[in-house]
Structure formats: structure tokens, C-alpha cells
Design a protein around this motif. Structure first.
Motif, PDB file in Angstrom:
ATOM      1  N   LEU A   1      46.216  29.904  40.557  1.00 38.43           N
ATOM      2  CA  LEU A   1      45.875  29.898  39.134  1.00 38.43           C
ATOM      3  C   LEU A   1      46.428  28.650  38.453  1.00 38.43           C
ATOM      4  N   ASP A   2      47.673  28.327  38.727  1.00 41.01           N
ATOM      5  CA  ASP A   2      48.269  27.121  38.140  1.00 41.01           C
ATOM      6  C   ASP A   2      47.479  25.871  38.549  1.00 41.01           C
ATOM      7  N   TRP A   3      47.100  25.805  39.820  1.00 43.93           N
ATOM      8  CA  TRP A   3      46.307  24.670  40.309  1.00 43.93           C
ATOM      9  C   TRP A   3      44.958  24.614  39.592  1.00 43.93           C
ATOM     10  N   ALA A   4      44.343  25.777  39.420  1.00 48.29           N
ATOM     11  CA  ALA A   4      43.005  25.849  38.809  1.00 48.29           C
ATOM     12  C   ALA A   4      42.997  25.267  37.404  1.00 48.29           C
ATOM     13  N   TRP A   5      44.018  25.556  36.622  1.00 46.69           N
ATOM     14  CA  TRP A   5      44.034  25.044  35.251  1.00 46.69           C
ATOM     15  C   TRP A   5      44.043  23.518  35.233  1.00 46.69           C
ATOM     16  N   GLN A   6      44.627  22.912  36.235  1.00 44.88           N
ATOM     17  CA  GLN A   6      44.723  21.454  36.283  1.00 44.88           C
ATOM     18  C   GLN A   6      43.504  20.787  36.919  1.00 44.88           C
ATOM     19  N   HIS A   7      42.805  21.523  37.820  1.00 46.99           N
ATOM     20  CA  HIS A   7      41.823  20.845  38.664  1.00 46.99           C
ATOM     21  C   HIS A   7      40.411  21.428  38.663  1.00 46.99           C
TER      22      HIS A   7
ATOM     23  N   TYR B   1      45.121  49.700  42.818  1.00 47.45           N
ATOM     24  CA  TYR B   1      46.244  49.571  41.888  1.00 47.45           C
ATOM     25  C   TYR B   1      47.158  48.387  42.184  1.00 47.45           C
ATOM     26  N   PRO B   2      47.435  48.061  43.457  1.00 49.29           N
ATOM     27  CA  PRO B   2      48.276  46.880  43.706  1.00 49.29           C
ATOM     28  C   PRO B   2      47.642  45.587  43.178  1.00 49.29           C
ATOM     29  N   SER B   3      46.335  45.416  43.342  1.00 50.28           N
ATOM     30  CA  SER B   3      45.686  44.211  42.839  1.00 50.28           C
ATOM     31  C   SER B   3      45.616  44.203  41.312  1.00 50.28           C
ATOM     32  N   ILE B   4      45.443  45.365  40.712  1.00 46.28           N
ATOM     33  CA  ILE B   4      45.471  45.449  39.247  1.00 46.28           C
ATOM     34  C   ILE B   4      46.837  44.991  38.749  1.00 46.28           C
ATOM     35  N   ARG B   5      47.886  45.439  39.420  1.00 51.30           N
ATOM     36  CA  ARG B   5      49.253  45.053  39.028  1.00 51.30           C
ATOM     37  C   ARG B   5      49.455  43.537  39.171  1.00 51.30           C
ATOM     38  N   ILE B   6      48.921  42.953  40.228  1.00 55.40           N
ATOM     39  CA  ILE B   6      49.026  41.501  40.413  1.00 55.40           C
ATOM     40  C   ILE B   6      48.318  40.779  39.269  1.00 55.40           C
ATOM     41  N   ALA B   7      47.108  41.211  38.947  1.00 60.97           N
ATOM     42  CA  ALA B   7      46.359  40.594  37.841  1.00 60.97           C
ATOM     43  C   ALA B   7      47.178  40.651  36.551  1.00 60.97           C
ATOM     44  N   GLU B   8      47.790  41.792  36.296  1.00 61.16           N
ATOM     45  CA  GLU B   8      48.600  41.944  35.085  1.00 61.16           C
ATOM     46  C   GLU B   8      49.828  41.036  35.127  1.00 61.16           C
ATOM     47  N   LYS B   9      50.466  40.907  36.287  1.00 57.55           N
ATOM     48  CA  LYS B   9      51.620  40.008  36.417  1.00 57.55           C
ATOM     49  C   LYS B   9      51.224  38.564  36.136  1.00 57.55           C
ATOM     50  N   LEU B  10      49.987  38.207  36.463  1.00 57.27           N
ATOM     51  CA  LEU B  10      49.489  36.854  36.224  1.00 57.27           C
ATOM     52  C   LEU B  10      49.115  36.624  34.762  1.00 57.27           C
ATOM     53  N   GLY B  11      49.136  37.690  33.967  1.00 59.65           N
ATOM     54  CA  GLY B  11      48.765  37.569  32.560  1.00 59.65           C
ATOM     55  C   GLY B  11      47.319  37.900  32.273  1.00 59.65           C
ATOM     56  N   GLN B  12      46.588  38.351  33.284  1.00 60.82           N
ATOM     57  CA  GLN B  12      45.199  38.724  33.067  1.00 60.82           C
ATOM     58  C   GLN B  12      45.144  40.059  32.325  1.00 60.82           C
ATOM     59  N   ARG B  13      44.092  40.207  31.532  1.00 60.12           N
ATOM     60  CA  ARG B  13      43.886  41.428  30.759  1.00 60.12           C
ATOM     61  C   ARG B  13      42.513  42.006  31.076  1.00 60.12           C
ATOM     62  N   LEU B  14      42.429  43.326  31.020  1.00 62.37           N
ATOM     63  CA  LEU B  14      41.168  44.017  31.284  1.00 62.37           C
ATOM     64  C   LEU B  14      40.130  43.598  30.250  1.00 62.37           C
ATOM     65  N   GLU B  15      38.971  43.147  30.745  1.00 58.25           N
ATOM     66  CA  GLU B  15      37.887  42.717  29.866  1.00 58.25           C
ATOM     67  C   GLU B  15      36.705  43.679  29.894  1.00 58.25           C
TER      68      GLU B  15
ATOM     69  N   THR C   1      36.961  44.053  35.500  1.00 59.14           N
ATOM     70  CA  THR C   1      37.054  42.606  35.378  1.00 59.14           C
ATOM     71  C   THR C   1      38.240  42.276  34.492  1.00 59.14           C
ATOM     72  N   TYR C   2      39.196  41.579  35.090  1.00 59.94           N
ATOM     73  CA  TYR C   2      40.357  41.087  34.373  1.00 59.94           C
ATOM     74  C   TYR C   2      40.130  39.599  34.121  1.00 59.94           C
ATOM     75  N   GLY C   3      40.665  39.078  33.025  1.00 58.99           N
ATOM     76  CA  GLY C   3      40.477  37.681  32.726  1.00 58.99           C
ATOM     77  C   GLY C   3      41.663  37.070  32.029  1.00 58.99           C
TER      78      GLY C   3
END
Length: 171
Positions: free
Chosen positions: A116-122, A137-151, A163-165
Motif C-alpha cells: 500500500l505504501d509503495w502504491a501511493w508513490q508509484h 474475518y482475518p482479512s477484514i481485520r487486516i484491511a481495518e489495520k491498514l485504515g481501509q473502511r467498509l464501502e 469492498t473496503y477502501g
């Protein structure tokens, strides 16, 4: 495309471009029904070959894609993580898949955060999605840890998909 230009080193992981030698480890990872529970069918070695070839092609076509995730401690391929943006798809997606023996150690979060960090730059996008099965649920938790929110939530082939974004940093 030069591998060194897009290699990402984190504290414990190397994210690198896929190559032919990744077919066998990715095939092995995809044979675990727990790993594939929310992803799809595993297939035979030819399916693994096509998947790795598709990952390489994505990099060639778009200049970004999925990395192979390698544990730096033992150089073992433990999965894939990165970007996907297929024609007709929902947009630029961030995804991850880690072999079961490496679950519970934070590798998926570490790899996804680095991608994700790379994506913002490139990658040239200001919004990134992750499409996740509602029971994963584990992947939902990862998305939330990354700051993604349910859309949104929608039914896809009889399964509820979420869909998280996340929006990129303001430049």
C-alpha cells in the motif's frame, strides 16, 4: 522490468517480482483448502503456472502488480501480496495470500502495508480497494489495520463480498 527497482524490504519480509521458480511454491500454497477457502479453486500445476505468468504480465502491462512474499529469515516463499487492476474490475485492488504455516505472525499485514505504501508513490491512483469475502474475518481485520473502511456489500456468485477502501495521502 528490473526486479531491484520494485523490491520492497520490510523488517521480516522481501516483496519481489514473481518469476518462474515461484510456480512450485505457489502451487503448494494453493493446495491448502484453508488458504483457498475464500479465494477460489486451487487447480493443478498448470493453473499455478498461469497465475504466476499473469502476475508477471500485470507488472509488464501496468507497471505494478502482485509481489511474491518471501520470509527473509529462511528465504521461503510464503505467499503473494500487492496490487491488481483487471479490465472491467472494481478499480485498483490490494490483496494478500499467505501460506497457512505462516498465519498468525502478522506477515499479511506487514506485506499489505508495504504494498500500500509503495502504491501511493508509484501506482498513480488516489483510492485503493480490497474486496473480501464477508466470512473472511482475518482479512477484514487486516484491511481495518491498514485504515481501509467498509464501502459496500454485494452478492457475487452467491457469496457476500465486502469492498473496503482507502484514499491516498493528500499530496
Amino acid at each position: 522490468m528490473s526486479g531491484s527497482a520494485v523490491d520492497i524490504y520490510t523488517e521480516r519480509l522481501l516483496l519481489r517480482l514473481p518469476k518462474l521458480s515461484d510456480v512450485q511454491p505457489m502451487f503448494e500454497i494453493h493446495q491448502d483448502p484453508d488458504v483457498m477457502r475464500f479465494v477460489g479453486k486451487s487447480g493443478d500445476i498448470s493453473v499455478a503456472w498461469r497465475n504466476v505468468a499473469m502476475m508477471i504480465g500485470h507488472w509488464q502491462m501496468l507497471g505494478y502488480g502482485m509481489w511474491i512474499v518471501v520470509d527473509r529469515a529462511d528465504a521461503q516463499v510464503i505467499g503473494r501480496a500487492g496490487l491488481w487492476n483487471e479490465a472491467g474490475g472494481p478499480g485498483l485492488e490490494l490483496g494478500w495470500l499467505i501460506r497457512k504455516s505462516a498465519w498468525g505472525r502478522g506477515y499479511a499485514t506487514e506485506a499489505a502495508r508495504a504494498a500500500l505504501d509503495w502504491a501511493w508513490q508509484h501506482a498513480g491512483h488516489d483510492h485503493i480497494l480490497s474486496v473480501i469475502h464477508a466470512d473472511n474475518y482475518p482479512s477484514i481485520r487486516i484491511a481495518e489495520k491498514l485504515g481501509q473502511r467498509l464501502e459496500k456489500s454485494e452478492m457475487v456468485n452467491g457469496s457476500e463480498m465486502l469492498t473496503y477502501g482507502i484514499d491516498g495521502p493528500v499530496r
